[in-house]
Motif scaffolding. Sequence first.
Motif, PDB file in Angstrom:
ATOM      1  N   SER A 193     -10.939   8.728   0.344  1.00  0.00           N
ATOM      2  CA  SER A 193     -11.603   8.205  -0.846  1.00  0.00           C
ATOM      3  C   SER A 193     -12.328   6.896  -0.534  1.00  0.00           C
ATOM      4  O   SER A 193     -11.810   6.042   0.175  1.00  0.00           O
ATOM      5  CB  SER A 193     -10.563   7.956  -1.935  1.00  0.00           C
ATOM      6  N   LEU A 194     -13.550   6.773  -1.052  1.00  0.00           N
ATOM      7  CA  LEU A 194     -14.307   5.548  -0.833  1.00  0.00           C
ATOM      8  C   LEU A 194     -14.373   4.706  -2.096  1.00  0.00           C
ATOM      9  O   LEU A 194     -15.025   3.675  -2.148  1.00  0.00           O
ATOM     10  CB  LEU A 194     -15.735   5.885  -0.395  1.00  0.00           C
ATOM     11  N   LEU A 195     -13.686   5.163  -3.138  1.00  0.00           N
ATOM     12  CA  LEU A 195     -13.735   4.432  -4.402  1.00  0.00           C
ATOM     13  C   LEU A 195     -13.143   3.036  -4.231  1.00  0.00           C
ATOM     14  O   LEU A 195     -12.204   2.850  -3.481  1.00  0.00           O
ATOM     15  CB  LEU A 195     -12.956   5.207  -5.468  1.00  0.00           C
ATOM     16  N   PRO A 196     -13.677   2.068  -4.930  1.00  0.00           N
ATOM     17  CA  PRO A 196     -13.168   0.711  -4.792  1.00  0.00           C
ATOM     18  C   PRO A 196     -11.748   0.592  -5.352  1.00  0.00           C
ATOM     19  O   PRO A 196     -11.325   1.403  -6.131  1.00  0.00           O
ATOM     20  CB  PRO A 196     -14.146  -0.147  -5.574  1.00  0.00           C
ATOM     21  N   THR A 212       1.907   5.840  -2.755  1.00  0.00           N
ATOM     22  CA  THR A 212       2.622   6.482  -1.647  1.00  0.00           C
ATOM     23  C   THR A 212       1.645   7.033  -0.613  1.00  0.00           C
ATOM     24  O   THR A 212       0.454   7.181  -0.872  1.00  0.00           O
ATOM     25  CB  THR A 212       3.507   7.651  -2.137  1.00  0.00           C
ATOM     26  N   HIS A 213       2.199   7.316   0.555  1.00  0.00           N
ATOM     27  CA  HIS A 213       1.436   7.870   1.672  1.00  0.00           C
ATOM     28  C   HIS A 213       2.146   9.098   2.209  1.00  0.00           C
ATOM     29  O   HIS A 213       3.355   9.233   2.078  1.00  0.00           O
ATOM     30  CB  HIS A 213       1.344   6.851   2.809  1.00  0.00           C
ATOM     31  N   LYS A 251       3.707   2.632 -11.253  1.00  0.00           N
ATOM     32  CA  LYS A 251       4.204   3.547 -10.229  1.00  0.00           C
ATOM     33  C   LYS A 251       3.852   3.043  -8.838  1.00  0.00           C
ATOM     34  O   LYS A 251       2.890   2.298  -8.662  1.00  0.00           O
ATOM     35  CB  LYS A 251       3.596   4.923 -10.457  1.00  0.00           C
ATOM     36  N   LYS A 252       4.619   3.497  -7.856  1.00  0.00           N
ATOM     37  CA  LYS A 252       4.383   3.067  -6.477  1.00  0.00           C
ATOM     38  C   LYS A 252       3.310   3.916  -5.821  1.00  0.00           C
ATOM     39  O   LYS A 252       3.306   5.134  -5.970  1.00  0.00           O
ATOM     40  CB  LYS A 252       5.673   3.181  -5.667  1.00  0.00           C
ATOM     41  N   GLY A 290      12.549   5.698  -2.492  1.00  0.00           N
ATOM     42  CA  GLY A 290      11.449   6.536  -2.044  1.00  0.00           C
ATOM     43  C   GLY A 290      11.785   7.361  -0.823  1.00  0.00           C
ATOM     44  O   GLY A 290      11.200   7.180   0.229  1.00  0.00           O
ATOM     45  N   VAL A 291      12.732   8.259  -0.971  1.00  0.00           N
ATOM     46  CA  VAL A 291      13.146   9.092   0.150  1.00  0.00           C
ATOM     47  C   VAL A 291      13.062  10.534  -0.316  1.00  0.00           C
ATOM     48  O   VAL A 291      13.405  10.835  -1.453  1.00  0.00           O
ATOM     49  CB  VAL A 291      14.598   8.787   0.545  1.00  0.00           C
ATOM     50  N   PRO A 351       0.508  11.048  -3.062  1.00  0.00           N
ATOM     51  CA  PRO A 351      -0.006  10.383  -1.859  1.00  0.00           C
ATOM     52  C   PRO A 351      -1.489  10.076  -1.995  1.00  0.00           C
ATOM     53  O   PRO A 351      -2.252  10.853  -2.567  1.00  0.00           O
ATOM     54  CB  PRO A 351       0.233  11.395  -0.749  1.00  0.00           C
ATOM     55  N   VAL A 352      -1.899   8.933  -1.450  1.00  0.00           N
ATOM     56  CA  VAL A 352      -3.285   8.523  -1.600  1.00  0.00           C
ATOM     57  C   VAL A 352      -4.196   9.414  -0.764  1.00  0.00           C
ATOM     58  O   VAL A 352      -3.784   9.987   0.236  1.00  0.00           O
ATOM     59  CB  VAL A 352      -3.497   7.061  -1.178  1.00  0.00           C
ATOM     60  N   LYS A 408       9.326  12.689  -1.731  1.00  0.00           N
ATOM     61  CA  LYS A 408       9.234  11.243  -1.654  1.00  0.00           C
ATOM     62  C   LYS A 408       7.975  10.767  -2.352  1.00  0.00           C
ATOM     63  O   LYS A 408       7.942   9.773  -3.034  1.00  0.00           O
ATOM     64  CB  LYS A 408       9.192  10.854  -0.177  1.00  0.00           C
ATOM     65  N   GLU A 409       6.916  11.560  -2.178  1.00  0.00           N
ATOM     66  CA  GLU A 409       5.648  11.117  -2.712  1.00  0.00           C
ATOM     67  C   GLU A 409       5.364  11.865  -4.002  1.00  0.00           C
ATOM     68  O   GLU A 409       5.317  13.089  -4.030  1.00  0.00           O
ATOM     69  CB  GLU A 409       4.521  11.394  -1.712  1.00  0.00           C
ATOM     70  N   GLY A 410       5.138  11.119  -5.041  1.00  0.00           N
ATOM     71  CA  GLY A 410       4.655  11.733  -6.259  1.00  0.00           C
ATOM     72  C   GLY A 410       5.723  12.261  -7.190  1.00  0.00           C
ATOM     73  O   GLY A 410       5.448  13.051  -8.059  1.00  0.00           O
ATOM     74  N   LEU A 469      -6.857   9.465   1.777  1.00  0.00           N
ATOM     75  CA  LEU A 469      -7.357   8.491   2.748  1.00  0.00           C
ATOM     76  C   LEU A 469      -8.873   8.521   2.856  1.00  0.00           C
ATOM     77  O   LEU A 469      -9.483   7.620   3.396  1.00  0.00           O
ATOM     78  CB  LEU A 469      -6.744   8.757   4.123  1.00  0.00           C
ATOM     79  N   PRO A 497       9.291   1.493  -0.767  1.00  0.00           N
ATOM     80  CA  PRO A 497      10.226   2.513  -1.267  1.00  0.00           C
ATOM     81  C   PRO A 497      11.646   2.004  -1.514  1.00  0.00           C
ATOM     82  O   PRO A 497      12.452   2.735  -2.083  1.00  0.00           O
ATOM     83  CB  PRO A 497      10.204   3.570  -0.161  1.00  0.00           C
ATOM     84  N   ARG A 548      -4.867   1.307  -0.275  1.00  0.00           N
ATOM     85  CA  ARG A 548      -4.625   2.615   0.328  1.00  0.00           C
ATOM     86  C   ARG A 548      -4.502   2.549   1.842  1.00  0.00           C
ATOM     87  O   ARG A 548      -4.347   3.560   2.490  1.00  0.00           O
ATOM     88  CB  ARG A 548      -5.766   3.567  -0.032  1.00  0.00           C
ATOM     89  N   ALA A 579      -8.800   4.130   5.540  1.00  0.00           N
ATOM     90  CA  ALA A 579      -8.965   3.872   4.104  1.00  0.00           C
ATOM     91  C   ALA A 579      -9.081   2.379   3.800  1.00  0.00           C
ATOM     92  O   ALA A 579      -9.207   1.557   4.704  1.00  0.00           O
ATOM     93  CB  ALA A 579      -7.832   4.495   3.302  1.00  0.00           C
ATOM     94  N   ASP A 604       9.074   7.754  -9.828  1.00  0.00           N
ATOM     95  CA  ASP A 604       8.453   6.451  -9.857  1.00  0.00           C
ATOM     96  C   ASP A 604       7.154   6.359  -9.066  1.00  0.00           C
ATOM     97  O   ASP A 604       6.596   5.295  -8.941  1.00  0.00           O
ATOM     98  CB  ASP A 604       9.427   5.435  -9.247  1.00  0.00           C
ATOM     99  N   GLU A 605       6.750   7.463  -8.435  1.00  0.00           N
ATOM    100  CA  GLU A 605       5.676   7.334  -7.464  1.00  0.00           C
ATOM    101  C   GLU A 605       4.413   8.091  -7.820  1.00  0.00           C
ATOM    102  O   GLU A 605       4.453   9.142  -8.440  1.00  0.00           O
ATOM    103  CB  GLU A 605       6.172   7.812  -6.085  1.00  0.00           C
ATOM    104  N   GLU A 606       3.306   7.527  -7.378  1.00  0.00           N
ATOM    105  CA  GLU A 606       2.022   8.211  -7.466  1.00  0.00           C
ATOM    106  C   GLU A 606       1.983   9.287  -6.396  1.00  0.00           C
ATOM    107  O   GLU A 606       2.670   9.184  -5.395  1.00  0.00           O
ATOM    108  CB  GLU A 606       0.882   7.226  -7.153  1.00  0.00           C
TER     109      GLU A 606
END
Lengths: 171, 911
Positions: free
Chosen positions: A168-171, B140-141, B137-138, A146-147, A163-164, A154-156, A166, B106, B184, B180, A159-161
């Motif tokens: 979001s209030l969803l459970p 990420t932030h 999937k991982k 993850g670099v 970035p989240v 790195k993000e998305g 922050l 990571p 998250r 968050a 292998d990665e989703e």
Amino acid sequence: MFSILRSIGLTFSHLFRKKVTVRYPEERLALPARWRGRIILSRDPDGGERCVACYLCAVACPVGCIALQAAEDDHGRRFPAFFRINFSRCIFCGLCEDACPTCAIQLVPDYEMSEYDRQNMVYEKEHLLVDGQGKYPGYDFYKTAGVSIPGKKKEGDGDEEPPVDLRSLLP
Amino acid sequence: MPVEVSRATIFVEGKPFEASATTNLLDACLSLGFDIPYFCWHPALGSAGACRLCAVKKFANEKDARGRIVMSCMEPVVDGLRISIDDPQAREFRASVLEWLMASHPHDCPVCDEGGECHLQDMTVMTGHVYRQYRFKKRTHRSQDLGPFVNHEMNRCIQCYRCTRFYRDYAGGGDLAEFASRDRLFYGRHEDGVLESPFSGNLVEVCPTGVFTDKTFKRHFTRKWDLATAPSVCVHCSLGCNTIPGERYGTLRRIRNRYNSRVNGYFLCDRGRFGYEFVNDAKRIRKARLAGHGSTDGDDETREFLLRRAAEAVAGPHQAIGIGSPRASLEANFALRELVGAGRFYAGVADNEWRLTELALKILRGGPARPASLADVRLSDAVLVLGEDVTNTAPLLDLALRQAARRGPVEAVVKAGTPDWHALAVTDLVQDARGPVFVAATHRTALAAVAEEFLLTPDETARLGFAVARRIAGEASPGDLPPELESAAARIARALQAADRPLVVAGVCGGDPAVLRAAAAAARALSNGKRKAGLFLVFPESNSVGLALLGAGSLKDGIDRVMSGEAGTAIILENDLYRRLPAGAADRFFDKCRSAILLDHVHHATAERAGLVVPAATFAESEGTLVNAEGRAQRFFKVCPPPRGVRESWRWLCDFARAAGRREAAGLRNLDDLILAIAAEFPELAGIREAAPPAGFRIHGSKVPRESQRSSGRTSIHAEADVREGAPPLDLDSPLAFSMEGAPGIPPSPLIPRFWRPGWNSVQSVNKYQAGIGGPLRDGDPGRRLIEPPASTSPGFSVDGPRAETVGAGEGLLFVPVYQIFGSEELSVRAPAVASLIPKPVLLLHPDDAVMLGIGSGDRVELEVQGETLSLPAKITAEMCRGAAGVPVAPSGALGLDLPARGKIRTVRKP
Ligand code: SF4
Ligand code: SF4
Ligand code: SF4
Ligand code: SF4
Ligand code: FES
């Protein structure tokens, strides 16, 4: 008496066996790819330097003949600012290759490293870095870790989703 | 911590062990030497129960074979407690906790600066988790830019809350928080930006992963195992925090904390942690320089030449004076004193500061209040700070005072039955309650967040202090205070009297002797009967106390000797006189001086003027002893040999003295000779011998290695220059070796070069070096206290100090110094990361004063003070006291001025 004669016979019988020595340097042995000879630094499939200057080969080396310094380019990609192997100390044990997480450092089937001057056995990065991928084609550390580097966030990526969020209030 | 330690017997795997009954099970087991993996528990931050890694099996009684899994960090130690660490279910539980903490990691150890000293790596190995089974999937932030000190890589986080618990709850920072929810969770600022807390660097050591790493280290990164390290002492203020500097390839790479329970504990300030880069400064003095001859290379010939020149200068017809330094070691100052003679040795300190330093030392010696250590400060339950902006002059004292502010409320909670290690519960119960902390300062300080602050001129501060002292002593107030301060004095006196461990803090940097006397009076008045008040006096520099203990003439007397022509040569030790004198006076001094010899490492104005500049070693390349504000003598050792041609100041000076034929110096050849000579001449300093073992000390015949067993590149580091490997440099001055070979195991505490134990590569290994978690190091904390005042009040004691000496009486506006954590200290400003945070200099003015003087906000004003003219933009703010203007002590500020002082002010330009 008999045993002496047998020994003589055995020795002379070798005259008619197939030769194992070759007429080096005119003739050469075909060495397996895993032969532990001269050390190279390889490149990844995109042609970038594979070595990320993690120092693991240096610490694995039992004779301490590897020295390097990590640096980072403008995009945050790590590389060795210098990379030195003192081959006059190297025992070709291959531990550096085992330790390397990026498949950068590899021992290759080349043993022709005689020098008159021991100082010439000290190889710097320009002597070590080759153009190809060596024994491990296709491996790219940056694709699995993850670099982020140019062309691979790195993000998305992979292998990665992404970035989240922050907020979001969803459970 | 509660004072009485009750003991309990606990059974681990069926065997009985003695443990403290006031702590939690994890702490107790670690103290006993067991390895239990953990993340969120931290010895200084307590337990949070957030990570679930420290699971063990607890059994109800002897017959219970099934047991149940509990978090050891949340389990109080009680007599007869039966647990199992090795239980298969507990093991499996821990391994799965680790596996799910790693699900989105990571996996970038090769490019992670934490690698090799990562608690997460250690715990992964300890729990045995090896293979990631999570197929999705991982998460990420997006990481943030947190300024020049701390690097942020949020994807490596394991949600232990240590960062925010340290930053917010322990250090009182406001701009780092958790955001968050569920997986998250994010730890960072509300937006990108420089972390505001001056203790942000501790995140690097507090965070068990590579989320927060040292950004200055990143630029010349080296793994921990490759750093040559040695025990050292911070040189950036008078607190003398213990540090571990690391060197590789001849440059200093970073500073890490060296645990000392009496001094810095687990933490350092950002000035101490990130100021080290002055050692690598390109402009550093590395070569000898003779005015008019250019610089020379540091070979033997140059050395001979230098010795000859210096000997001529000292022994020649023009008498020499020596100007000492409050940032040079005791040994270097003593060597200079031996070279020029005691009567010609002068303090390299501005006169007012020197008078105050001597006064402060007299107060500490006089007692009966005890010079407090930082550990004492952390445990105080009522504090009065008089006239010192400690956040900016002695940063870690601010951090200690923040703990003192919580002390009372925490003790109340503990008395009501919540154990003090139960961090979240304690924080919830304490809320915003703070114990009595009172601060009187000329301007708003950071402590205002936890204290009741009074903005007063130095004179008013002194009067408030005396009023408090008189009330405590039961005498009538002198009645020279306005009514609101009179009632404040009554309140402060009551709070201090009600406390078990009251503390008074003042300092030399504030610049007013009356304030010091007032603090002394208050501390004396408090120390009656059984109760001992603590007294903490802040000094300006790392060895101010040491220099004062040696004793020296005032700088003015030394300068006069040269100006009158009586002396012609000045030997200046690690000092920039342009910081000690107004520029004009310094210029005149150098014009008059026939030969000025400077020994220093950083380049400055004095180096420009000196006839001969001798390259001296920095703290990282020399050993010596510093005495901190508590009066604790602490030895620092060199991390690497000095560069070619550079030598320790004390070595140069001893050689000069021998070359000049001084008989006293004949026997001074190494550090121990100097230490013994100092101890022989100054009985008060005899304790410095015990500050660390001498050079001859061996463990089973071996020295203590500076390099780790895994240090790499031994046969290739120098191979580029010469393929043959020379012998490593010898170190004749200390029991440490420039080698990876030597005594394994734990050396005596003053010689601990790094914290590392098998399986514990991270800084958490410090647990293994302590006699009980959070306690002193195994054979006692390093350093020796030199000042132990008499226990009883001397007769004829009166709380009244002489009032006439209040400085700055007279005409004109009073200018007071405003110190800055980044900018005021001479060495750290040469580190690029620190330099980038120096605020723009401004003159602080109270709105009422501004109206009176006709100055508007942003106006450029010109100050005339002590014969110097200074031009600054004005900042009008109610955060300044009435009746004084604050001048920043920083480049293009008040450097070289002896503030407080009165002067003129006028507007030059409207914005
Ligand atoms: S182990 Fe591999 S990636 Fe790491 S420094 Fe050595 S060659 Fe480079
Ligand atoms: S935080 Fe530790 S485990 Fe994670 S990448 Fe960095 S070194 Fe590796
Ligand atoms: S950033 Fe570090 S200290 Fe903070 S929660 Fe994450 S791992 Fe823990
Ligand atoms: S508080 Fe002072 S001694 Fe401690 S780290 Fe900071 S500057 Fe250094
Ligand atoms: S250390 Fe016990 S739950 Fe984290």
